[in-house]
Write a protein that holds these residues in place. Structure first.
Motif, PDB file in Angstrom:
ATOM      1  N   THR A  19       0.875  -1.347   0.085  1.00 40.41           N
ATOM      2  CA  THR A  19      -0.140   0.016   0.034  1.00 40.41           C
ATOM      3  C   THR A  19       0.896   1.275   0.065  1.00 40.41           C
ATOM      4  N   VAL A  20       0.660   2.129  -0.865  1.00 39.26           N
ATOM      5  CA  VAL A  20       1.401   3.432  -0.954  1.00 39.26           C
ATOM      6  C   VAL A  20       0.722   4.409  -1.184  1.00 39.26           C
ATOM      7  N   SER A  21       0.951   5.598  -0.306  1.00 36.92           N
ATOM      8  CA  SER A  21       0.381   6.611  -0.338  1.00 36.92           C
ATOM      9  C   SER A  21       1.432   8.006  -0.785  1.00 36.92           C
ATOM     10  N   THR A  22       1.151   9.048  -1.459  1.00 32.93           N
ATOM     11  CA  THR A  22       2.018   9.986  -1.611  1.00 32.93           C
ATOM     12  C   THR A  22       1.083  11.414  -1.236  1.00 32.93           C
ATOM     13  N   TRP A  23       1.719  12.429  -0.872  1.00 35.53           N
ATOM     14  CA  TRP A  23       1.311  13.840  -0.544  1.00 35.53           C
ATOM     15  C   TRP A  23       2.275  14.509  -0.322  1.00 35.53           C
ATOM     16  N   PHE A  24       1.871  15.906  -0.379  1.00 32.37           N
ATOM     17  CA  PHE A  24       3.043  17.043   0.643  1.00 32.37           C
ATOM     18  C   PHE A  24       2.356  17.745   1.000  1.00 32.37           C
ATOM     19  N   SER A  25       3.142  18.358   2.001  1.00 29.59           N
ATOM     20  CA  SER A  25       2.550  19.520   3.054  1.00 29.59           C
ATOM     21  C   SER A  25       2.522  20.541   2.403  1.00 29.59           C
ATOM     22  N   LEU A  26       1.800  21.526   2.548  1.00 28.36           N
ATOM     23  CA  LEU A  26       1.583  22.899   1.961  1.00 28.36           C
ATOM     24  C   LEU A  26       1.715  24.154   3.094  1.00 28.36           C
ATOM     25  N   ARG A  27       2.528  25.038   2.753  1.00 30.61           N
ATOM     26  CA  ARG A  27       2.539  26.162   3.303  1.00 30.61           C
ATOM     27  C   ARG A  27       2.401  27.474   2.367  1.00 30.61           C
ATOM     28  N   GLY A  28       1.064  27.903   2.771  1.00 29.55           N
ATOM     29  CA  GLY A  28       0.515  28.927   1.769  1.00 29.55           C
ATOM     30  C   GLY A  28       0.090  28.209   0.349  1.00 29.55           C
ATOM     31  N   LYS A  29       0.539  28.619  -0.500  1.00 31.70           N
ATOM     32  CA  LYS A  29       0.442  27.891  -1.881  1.00 31.70           C
ATOM     33  C   LYS A  29       1.651  27.139  -2.377  1.00 31.70           C
ATOM     34  N   THR A 120       8.512   7.019   4.146  1.00 35.16           N
ATOM     35  CA  THR A 120       8.483   6.094   5.305  1.00 35.16           C
ATOM     36  C   THR A 120       7.900   4.835   5.078  1.00 35.16           C
ATOM     37  N   ILE A 121       8.391   3.846   5.783  1.00 36.63           N
ATOM     38  CA  ILE A 121       7.818   2.537   5.763  1.00 36.63           C
ATOM     39  C   ILE A 121       7.162   2.251   7.129  1.00 36.63           C
ATOM     40  N   GLY A 122       6.053   1.711   7.173  1.00 37.44           N
ATOM     41  CA  GLY A 122       5.220   1.375   8.741  1.00 37.44           C
ATOM     42  C   GLY A 122       5.188  -0.193   8.322  1.00 37.44           C
ATOM     43  N   LEU A 123       5.545  -0.596   9.579  1.00 37.29           N
ATOM     44  CA  LEU A 123       5.553  -1.990   9.762  1.00 37.29           C
ATOM     45  C   LEU A 123       4.108  -2.625   9.938  1.00 37.29           C
ATOM     46  N   ASP A 124       3.108  -1.806  10.648  1.00 34.05           N
ATOM     47  CA  ASP A 124       1.800  -2.269  10.929  1.00 34.05           C
ATOM     48  C   ASP A 124       1.053  -2.336   9.596  1.00 34.05           C
ATOM     49  N   PRO A 125       0.076  -3.569   9.751  1.00 34.65           N
ATOM     50  CA  PRO A 125      -0.751  -3.334   8.617  1.00 34.65           C
ATOM     51  C   PRO A 125      -1.418  -2.065   8.156  1.00 34.65           C
ATOM     52  N   ILE A 126      -1.641  -2.056   6.764  1.00 35.43           N
ATOM     53  CA  ILE A 126      -2.287  -0.657   6.417  1.00 35.43           C
ATOM     54  C   ILE A 126      -3.110  -1.187   5.357  1.00 35.43           C
ATOM     55  N   PRO A 127      -4.280  -0.892   5.488  1.00 39.13           N
ATOM     56  CA  PRO A 127      -5.333  -1.022   4.272  1.00 39.13           C
ATOM     57  C   PRO A 127      -5.038  -0.050   3.229  1.00 39.13           C
ATOM     58  N   SER A 128      -5.608  -0.482   2.020  1.00 40.09           N
ATOM     59  CA  SER A 128      -5.552   0.591   0.859  1.00 40.09           C
ATOM     60  C   SER A 128      -6.611   1.639   1.139  1.00 40.09           C
ATOM     61  N   GLY A 129      -6.721   2.504   0.355  1.00 42.87           N
ATOM     62  CA  GLY A 129      -7.747   3.397   0.302  1.00 42.87           C
ATOM     63  C   GLY A 129      -7.952   4.388   1.437  1.00 42.87           C
ATOM     64  N   LEU A 130      -6.876   4.696   2.171  1.00 44.38           N
ATOM     65  CA  LEU A 130      -6.904   5.488   3.435  1.00 44.38           C
ATOM     66  C   LEU A 130      -7.238   6.992   3.033  1.00 44.38           C
ATOM     67  N   ASP A 131      -7.926   7.694   3.731  1.00 40.95           N
ATOM     68  CA  ASP A 131      -8.008   9.196   3.362  1.00 40.95           C
ATOM     69  C   ASP A 131      -6.765   9.741   4.332  1.00 40.95           C
ATOM     70  N   SER A 132      -6.805  11.214   4.037  1.00 40.63           N
ATOM     71  CA  SER A 132      -5.542  11.664   4.666  1.00 40.63           C
ATOM     72  C   SER A 132      -5.571  11.724   6.390  1.00 40.63           C
ATOM     73  N   ALA A 133      -6.826  11.834   6.881  1.00 40.96           N
ATOM     74  CA  ALA A 133      -6.983  11.852   8.337  1.00 40.96           C
ATOM     75  C   ALA A 133      -6.603  10.175   8.885  1.00 40.96           C
ATOM     76  N   ALA A 134      -7.050   9.185   8.237  1.00 37.05           N
ATOM     77  CA  ALA A 134      -6.773   7.857   8.499  1.00 37.05           C
ATOM     78  C   ALA A 134      -5.027   7.722   8.572  1.00 37.05           C
ATOM     79  N   VAL A 135      -4.470   8.056   7.570  1.00 34.38           N
ATOM     80  CA  VAL A 135      -2.913   8.044   7.077  1.00 34.38           C
ATOM     81  C   VAL A 135      -2.459   8.751   8.316  1.00 34.38           C
TER      82      VAL A 135
END
Length: 158
Positions: A19-29, A120-135
């Protein structure tokens, strides 16, 4: 006597099941840091175990030189490969790279401009399709529990 420990880098079959998630943090624009989170769902096949999954993830951790998230994030070399809309990660296998799911144009432009990416690699099981709050909740849990490993990477030159 010290015993050497060897962790094999998993093959493309395992990497494809991550399961792979990508995002970036924003400061302003503007984007500040791009992120990649890699994990694996709970065992799905009869022969698959939690221990085997963790061993394979730790093989990736070792091959890329990731460190526990509570420590200073190390630079792990330029491991991202961007070719148009396709982004790959050199996760340490001698013959294969992991193709990341569609990262979006902004994320690709950000990393292609040479900005660092926190992997980041997380060792605990992670389901696919998580929203940003769940991530965020997942990351809080695995980091607090010492079950997350991190490194800073960037795009490899052409």
């Amino acid at each position: 006597m010290n015993e050497l420990s060897f962790r094999a880098v998993p093959g493309p079959g395992f990497a494809a099941g991550c399961t792979v998630s990508t995002w970036f943090s924003l400061r302003g624009k503007s984007a500040v840091v791009a992120y990649i989170l890699i994990g694996h769902p709970a065992p799905r096949r009869i022969s698959e175990t939690v221990e085997e999954i963790e061993t394979s993830l730790m093989g990736m951790v070792s091959a890329m030189g990731l460190r526990p998230a509570a420590e200073r994030v190390p630079a792990i070399g330029d491991r991202l490969i961007v070719r148009g809309r396709v982004v790959g990660l050199d996760y340490g296998h001698p013959s294969f790279c992991m193709r990341l799911p569609d990262t979006g144009d902004q994320w690709r432009k950000h990393v292609a401009a040479g900005w660092p990416t926190c992997l980041t690699i997380g060792l605990d099981p992670i389901p696919s399709g998580l929203d940003s709050a769940a991530v965020d909740l997942y990351l809080d849990r695995v980091i607090a529990g010492g079950r997350a490993y991190m490194g800073a990477t960037a795009v490899r030159g052409s």
